[in-house]
Design a protein around this motif. Sequence first.
Motif, PDB file in Angstrom:
ATOM      1  N   THR A 155       0.839  -1.203   0.000  1.00 36.88           N
ATOM      2  CA  THR A 155       0.000   0.000   0.000  1.00 36.88           C
ATOM      3  C   THR A 155       0.867   1.243   0.000  1.00 36.88           C
ATOM      4  OG1 THR A 155      -0.123   0.191   2.416  1.00 36.88           O
ATOM      5  CG2 THR A 155      -1.732  -1.250   1.339  1.00 36.88           C
ATOM      6  N   TYR A 156       0.251   2.349  -0.408  1.00 39.74           N
ATOM      7  CA  TYR A 156       0.969   3.625  -0.419  1.00 39.74           C
ATOM      8  C   TYR A 156       1.490   3.972   0.970  1.00 39.74           C
ATOM      9  CZ  TYR A 156      -2.467   3.844  -4.251  1.00 39.74           C
ATOM     10  OH  TYR A 156      -3.271   3.550  -5.316  1.00 39.74           O
ATOM     11  N   LEU A 157       0.653   3.757   1.967  1.00 42.11           N
ATOM     12  CA  LEU A 157       1.015   4.156   3.329  1.00 42.11           C
ATOM     13  C   LEU A 157       2.138   3.300   3.891  1.00 42.11           C
ATOM     14  CD1 LEU A 157      -2.530   4.912   4.804  1.00 42.11           C
ATOM     15  CD2 LEU A 157      -0.842   6.523   3.914  1.00 42.11           C
ATOM     16  N   GLN A 158       2.182   2.020   3.521  1.00 46.28           N
ATOM     17  CA  GLN A 158       3.289   1.164   3.947  1.00 46.28           C
ATOM     18  C   GLN A 158       4.600   1.644   3.343  1.00 46.28           C
ATOM     19  OE1 GLN A 158       1.811  -2.621   2.621  1.00 46.28           O
ATOM     20  NE2 GLN A 158       0.832  -3.104   4.582  1.00 46.28           N
ATOM     21  N   ARG A 159       4.538   2.047   2.082  1.00 47.55           N
ATOM     22  CA  ARG A 159       5.748   2.520   1.401  1.00 47.55           C
ATOM     23  C   ARG A 159       6.272   3.802   2.052  1.00 47.55           C
ATOM     24  NH1 ARG A 159       6.626   2.943  -5.157  1.00 47.55           N
ATOM     25  NH2 ARG A 159       8.799   3.654  -5.069  1.00 47.55           N
ATOM     26  N   ILE A 160       5.370   4.708   2.380  1.00 44.42           N
ATOM     27  CA  ILE A 160       5.769   5.948   3.043  1.00 44.42           C
ATOM     28  C   ILE A 160       6.399   5.647   4.399  1.00 44.42           C
ATOM     29  CG2 ILE A 160       4.900   8.090   4.061  1.00 44.42           C
ATOM     30  CD1 ILE A 160       2.699   8.030   1.882  1.00 44.42           C
ATOM     31  N   GLY A 161       5.824   4.711   5.148  1.00 43.44           N
ATOM     32  CA  GLY A 161       6.337   4.362   6.473  1.00 43.44           C
ATOM     33  C   GLY A 161       7.762   3.837   6.442  1.00 43.44           C
ATOM     34  N   GLY A 164      10.049   4.654   4.350  1.00 45.57           N
ATOM     35  CA  GLY A 164      10.915   5.817   4.147  1.00 45.57           C
ATOM     36  C   GLY A 164      11.148   6.604   5.424  1.00 45.57           C
ATOM     37  N   LEU A 165      10.123   6.729   6.254  1.00 40.08           N
ATOM     38  CA  LEU A 165      10.275   7.468   7.507  1.00 40.08           C
ATOM     39  C   LEU A 165      11.251   6.783   8.456  1.00 40.08           C
ATOM     40  CD1 LEU A 165       6.581   8.551   8.228  1.00 40.08           C
ATOM     41  CD2 LEU A 165       8.409   9.884   7.181  1.00 40.08           C
ATOM     42  N   GLY A 213      28.777   9.965   2.418  1.00 35.83           N
ATOM     43  CA  GLY A 213      27.964   9.084   1.579  1.00 35.83           C
ATOM     44  C   GLY A 213      27.091   8.123   2.362  1.00 35.83           C
ATOM     45  N   PHE A 214      27.508   7.779   3.594  1.00 36.78           N
ATOM     46  CA  PHE A 214      26.706   6.841   4.387  1.00 36.78           C
ATOM     47  C   PHE A 214      25.313   7.416   4.679  1.00 36.78           C
ATOM     48  CE2 PHE A 214      31.075   5.467   5.495  1.00 36.78           C
ATOM     49  CZ  PHE A 214      30.973   4.135   5.138  1.00 36.78           C
ATOM     50  N   GLN A 215      25.297   8.653   5.219  1.00 36.71           N
ATOM     51  CA  GLN A 215      24.006   9.249   5.546  1.00 36.71           C
ATOM     52  C   GLN A 215      23.199   9.557   4.283  1.00 36.71           C
ATOM     53  OE1 GLN A 215      26.566  11.923   7.366  1.00 36.71           O
ATOM     54  NE2 GLN A 215      25.643  13.800   6.539  1.00 36.71           N
ATOM     55  N   TYR A 216      23.902   9.970   3.232  1.00 36.55           N
ATOM     56  CA  TYR A 216      23.222  10.279   1.981  1.00 36.55           C
ATOM     57  C   TYR A 216      22.615   9.037   1.335  1.00 36.55           C
ATOM     58  CZ  TYR A 216      24.072  15.215   0.955  1.00 36.55           C
ATOM     59  OH  TYR A 216      24.017  16.578   0.931  1.00 36.55           O
ATOM     60  N   ALA A 217      23.332   7.929   1.369  1.00 38.85           N
ATOM     61  CA  ALA A 217      22.835   6.703   0.748  1.00 38.85           C
ATOM     62  C   ALA A 217      21.564   6.215   1.435  1.00 38.85           C
ATOM     63  CB  ALA A 217      23.916   5.625   0.799  1.00 38.85           C
ATOM     64  N   ILE A 218      21.580   6.226   2.762  1.00 34.55           N
ATOM     65  CA  ILE A 218      20.392   5.774   3.505  1.00 34.55           C
ATOM     66  C   ILE A 218      19.220   6.707   3.233  1.00 34.55           C
ATOM     67  CG2 ILE A 218      19.447   5.323   5.806  1.00 34.55           C
ATOM     68  CD1 ILE A 218      22.313   4.667   6.706  1.00 34.55           C
ATOM     69  N   PHE A 219      19.491   8.015   3.188  1.00 32.70           N
ATOM     70  CA  PHE A 219      18.399   8.949   2.936  1.00 32.70           C
ATOM     71  C   PHE A 219      17.902   8.830   1.501  1.00 32.70           C
ATOM     72  CE2 PHE A 219      15.841  12.672   2.866  1.00 32.70           C
ATOM     73  CZ  PHE A 219      15.491  12.887   4.190  1.00 32.70           C
ATOM     74  N   GLY A 220      18.786   8.468   0.570  1.00 29.79           N
ATOM     75  CA  GLY A 220      18.335   8.243  -0.803  1.00 29.79           C
ATOM     76  C   GLY A 220      17.321   7.124  -0.875  1.00 29.79           C
ATOM     77  N   MET A 221      17.555   6.048  -0.126  1.00 28.46           N
ATOM     78  CA  MET A 221      16.573   4.960  -0.080  1.00 28.46           C
ATOM     79  C   MET A 221      15.272   5.432   0.567  1.00 28.46           C
ATOM     80  SD  MET A 221      18.856   1.568   0.760  1.00 28.46           S
ATOM     81  CE  MET A 221      19.755   2.254   2.157  1.00 28.46           C
ATOM     82  N   ALA A 222      15.397   6.240   1.612  1.00 22.83           N
ATOM     83  CA  ALA A 222      14.197   6.773   2.271  1.00 22.83           C
ATOM     84  C   ALA A 222      13.369   7.607   1.306  1.00 22.83           C
ATOM     85  CB  ALA A 222      14.601   7.605   3.487  1.00 22.83           C
ATOM     86  N   MET A 261      13.311   7.401  -1.927  1.00 20.05           N
ATOM     87  CA  MET A 261      12.696   6.559  -2.962  1.00 20.05           C
ATOM     88  C   MET A 261      11.351   6.017  -2.495  1.00 20.05           C
ATOM     89  SD  MET A 261      13.877   2.873  -4.441  1.00 20.05           S
ATOM     90  CE  MET A 261      13.188   2.074  -2.987  1.00 20.05           C
ATOM     91  N   PHE A 262      11.282   5.596  -1.255  1.00 22.67           N
ATOM     92  CA  PHE A 262      10.031   5.050  -0.729  1.00 22.67           C
ATOM     93  C   PHE A 262       9.000   6.153  -0.480  1.00 22.67           C
ATOM     94  CE2 PHE A 262      12.690   1.383   0.224  1.00 22.67           C
ATOM     95  CZ  PHE A 262      11.829   0.329  -0.020  1.00 22.67           C
ATOM     96  N   THR A 263       9.419   7.203   0.207  1.00 25.87           N
ATOM     97  CA  THR A 263       8.445   8.191   0.665  1.00 25.87           C
ATOM     98  C   THR A 263       7.962   9.118  -0.444  1.00 25.87           C
ATOM     99  OG1 THR A 263       9.378   8.140   2.883  1.00 25.87           O
ATOM    100  CG2 THR A 263       8.013  10.024   2.331  1.00 25.87           C
ATOM    101  N   LEU A 264       8.872   9.647  -1.260  1.00 29.26           N
ATOM    102  CA  LEU A 264       8.472  10.600  -2.292  1.00 29.26           C
ATOM    103  C   LEU A 264       7.517   9.974  -3.302  1.00 29.26           C
ATOM    104  CD1 LEU A 264       8.627  13.329  -3.661  1.00 29.26           C
ATOM    105  CD2 LEU A 264      10.726  12.590  -4.814  1.00 29.26           C
ATOM    106  N   VAL A 265       7.876   8.796  -3.816  1.00 24.37           N
ATOM    107  CA  VAL A 265       7.003   8.131  -4.786  1.00 24.37           C
ATOM    108  C   VAL A 265       5.696   7.733  -4.120  1.00 24.37           C
ATOM    109  CG1 VAL A 265       6.785   6.221  -6.412  1.00 24.37           C
ATOM    110  CG2 VAL A 265       9.006   7.295  -6.061  1.00 24.37           C
ATOM    111  N   GLY A 266       5.780   7.251  -2.886  1.00 27.12           N
ATOM    112  CA  GLY A 266       4.564   6.859  -2.175  1.00 27.12           C
ATOM    113  C   GLY A 266       3.604   8.015  -1.979  1.00 27.12           C
ATOM    114  N   LEU A 267       4.149   9.193  -1.634  1.00 28.49           N
ATOM    115  CA  LEU A 267       3.300  10.372  -1.447  1.00 28.49           C
ATOM    116  C   LEU A 267       2.633  10.808  -2.748  1.00 28.49           C
ATOM    117  CD1 LEU A 267       5.343  12.662   0.990  1.00 28.49           C
ATOM    118  CD2 LEU A 267       3.091  11.664   1.414  1.00 28.49           C
ATOM    119  N   LEU A 268       3.411  10.866  -3.828  1.00 34.94           N
ATOM    120  CA  LEU A 268       2.842  11.280  -5.113  1.00 34.94           C
ATOM    121  C   LEU A 268       1.709  10.350  -5.541  1.00 34.94           C
ATOM    122  CD1 LEU A 268       6.060  12.240  -7.134  1.00 34.94           C
ATOM    123  CD2 LEU A 268       4.225  13.788  -6.445  1.00 34.94           C
TER     124      LEU A 268
END
Length: 546
Positions: A372-378, A380-381, A422-431, A433-440
């Motif tokens: 579900t959209y909401l699972q995907r957003i979660g 990312g959070l 890059g460590f913090q950036y890589a993890i946030f990039g994955m976040a 991917m989940f949250t931005l697409v899920g919200l749209l």
Amino acid sequence: MGFIANAVSLVTYFYGYMNFSLTKSATTLTNFMGTAFLLPLFGGFISDTYLSRFKSCIIFGSIEVLGYAILTAQAHFSQLRPFPCKDVPVSKMNQCETADSGQIAMLFTGLYLVALGNSGAKAALPSLGADQFDERNPEEAASLSSFFNWLVFSITFGAIFGVTFLVWISANQGWDWSFGVCTILVLMALVFLGMGKSVYRNNVPRGSPMARILQVFVAAFRNRSIPLPETTEELHEIYDKESGRQIEILLRTDQFRVLDRAAIITKNEDASSAPGSPWRLCTVTQIEETKILIRMFPIILSTVFMNTCLAQLQTFTIQQSTTMDRSLLGFQVPGPSIPVIPLAFMFLLIPIYDRLFVPVARRLTGLPTGITYLQRIGVGLVLSAISMGVAGVVETHRKSLAVELGQVDSAGPLPMSVFWLGFQYAIFGMADMFTLVGLLEFFYSESSSGMKSLGTAISWCSLAFGYFTSSVMVEVVNKVSGGWLASNNLNRDKLNYFYWLLSGLSVVNFGVYLGSSSWYRYKKVEVKQEDARARSQPDASLRQEF
């Protein structure tokens, strides 16, 4: 491409060329970004009410071109800006010439014309693309889910090019060249978009969604003393039997029942006659449209804090990079190009998610979207909270090295690779991917057919409020902590404490999100087909525009 590239590097333009302080540079950037992501509400309103989504993209895109042209002129002509104070030692930054009111006014005019122009594209362009798919067709519904993945993939590809090529241009050729390239790129995008005009399935504006929502509250208040009917059939609904159209009917839900009073047919109204004033009698669909918007608010508010964290990665992390070793195979990596790391992760993970994870999850859950959209957003959070914790650890190591080597007040780079960030950036990039697409996808799919652009615009508001919250939070933390971020010297600031604070608050925010998402009820749609012709039409609210 241009917008994201400038978003990550403008802080260096403000700091090194407009001679703003570090805090003012960060605040100016976050305010600009917040406005750029809040203005899509205006763009979405215009698109749904007065213009088609295609026309909105063209008109607002032209405004963005004008904004970039103004910024190009200011960067090119030295008399339009102060003498740049870049490469000056930190201890002498207070001696730099400040920008006068006219120069600041020109800067802000260009910036906010870009923000206004970009807002129309953010609201209308995703909806225009999604309109090409019929949500009621199972095959096209699956394609609609993929569309949002590939939309963000395309944005990511452009952003990677922007934070490498455009940032390199600004650092080596000058900001006038960088802004000039952005002007040309946006202009080319408008030309390419216009080339497809004859094949688009485009929406027909249905009037102001805000007026429809306000009518529900007014009508419900007027009928506040009338008891609710026992059955839904006794409430007002319109089935357009003469238009030969498919009509989206939103089924009644049990939340916010007080609003159902807006559809009560009084003895002064006759359900079989022409409807009276919409300020006295509304349809069940109109009421449910309003309920959807109300239910969305806790969700959007629960995602704001993640974007507060994103704002820090686009401001303070860029400044961190300027104090570190940025060499790579003999090449000096510009600090503003560091965000290519999360973008690269998104670039690699989105196809894997869409082509591998979603089909497997679809077989298990039966959902076109896999989860579900909401699972995907979660998901990312959760990842964003982890990212901020890692950012605090990396900053602690960077500061310890500066103290150990006696370089606390030195403007030179530390012998620590910038790729530690890059460590913090890589993890946030994955976040992201989940949250931005899920919200749209969530806000487009859950919005009624008459407010798709506005629904898409609401999804961007999470970013807007995140940037504004970031500005406020920096000020509040400085006052409460006694100056964690008050210095222009990161080696003396306590940025690591700030990152850990963000991580802890992100965990609390996720708990709030769990409650909000559990309470949310997805919309239920009934499609009335009035004649055989309607069965061959994907959506009566859409038409080919020639």
